[in-house]
Design a protein around this motif. Structure first.
Motif, PDB file in Angstrom:
ATOM      1  N   ASN A   8       0.867  -1.181   0.000  1.00 12.87           N
ATOM      2  CA  ASN A   8       0.000   0.000   0.000  1.00 12.87           C
ATOM      3  C   ASN A   8       0.905   1.231   0.000  1.00 12.87           C
ATOM      4  N   THR A   9       0.872   2.006  -1.074  1.00 13.31           N
ATOM      5  CA  THR A   9       1.789   3.140  -1.226  1.00 13.31           C
ATOM      6  C   THR A   9       1.485   4.281  -0.258  1.00 13.31           C
ATOM      7  N   SER A  10       0.334   4.256   0.400  1.00 15.33           N
ATOM      8  CA  SER A  10       0.043   5.305   1.376  1.00 15.33           C
ATOM      9  C   SER A  10       0.699   5.008   2.733  1.00 15.33           C
ATOM     10  N   HIS A  11       1.248   3.809   2.890  1.00 15.41           N
ATOM     11  CA  HIS A  11       1.955   3.445   4.127  1.00 15.41           C
ATOM     12  C   HIS A  11       3.444   3.713   3.968  1.00 15.41           C
TER      13      HIS A  11
END
Length: 99
Positions: A8-11
């Motif tokens: 997950n690129t938002s993490h």
């Protein structure tokens, strides 16, 4: 030390540090005064490491003096089961909050 990049690129990435054996025992001993949740697991890990060190210095034909590996492993298993159950309960609560 390694960097784990989540899918997950938002993490954010996580730096992970790993030690085993004697190096792990030193790190656990140093961290132990600051532990709250994992204090019992740390204590058991240090006991297991003491048994490993004692076994290294004992001929293979005899058990290390004063070792009770069975009871230490039983306590370790119980701790693992407790942590897994806590994780399952937390995941269940997260799932019910998302609904």
């Amino acid at each position: 030390m390694s960097l784990y990049e989540p899918k997950n690129t938002s993490h954010r990435g996580q730096y992970q540090w790993s030690r085993t054996g004697d190096a792990a025992a030193i790190a656990i001993s140093d961290l132990q005064p600051y532990l709250r949740v994992k204090m019992e697991q740390a204590r058991i890990a240090l006991e297991v490491q003491e048994l490993v060190v004692a076994a290294r210095n004992t001929p293979p034909t005899q058990p290390p003096a004063g070792s009770d590996l069975g009871s230490v492993l039983a306590r370790l298993r119980n701790e693992v089961v407790t942590v897994l159950n806590q994780d399952r309960r937390a995941a269940s609560r997260r799932g019910s909050l998302a609904e």
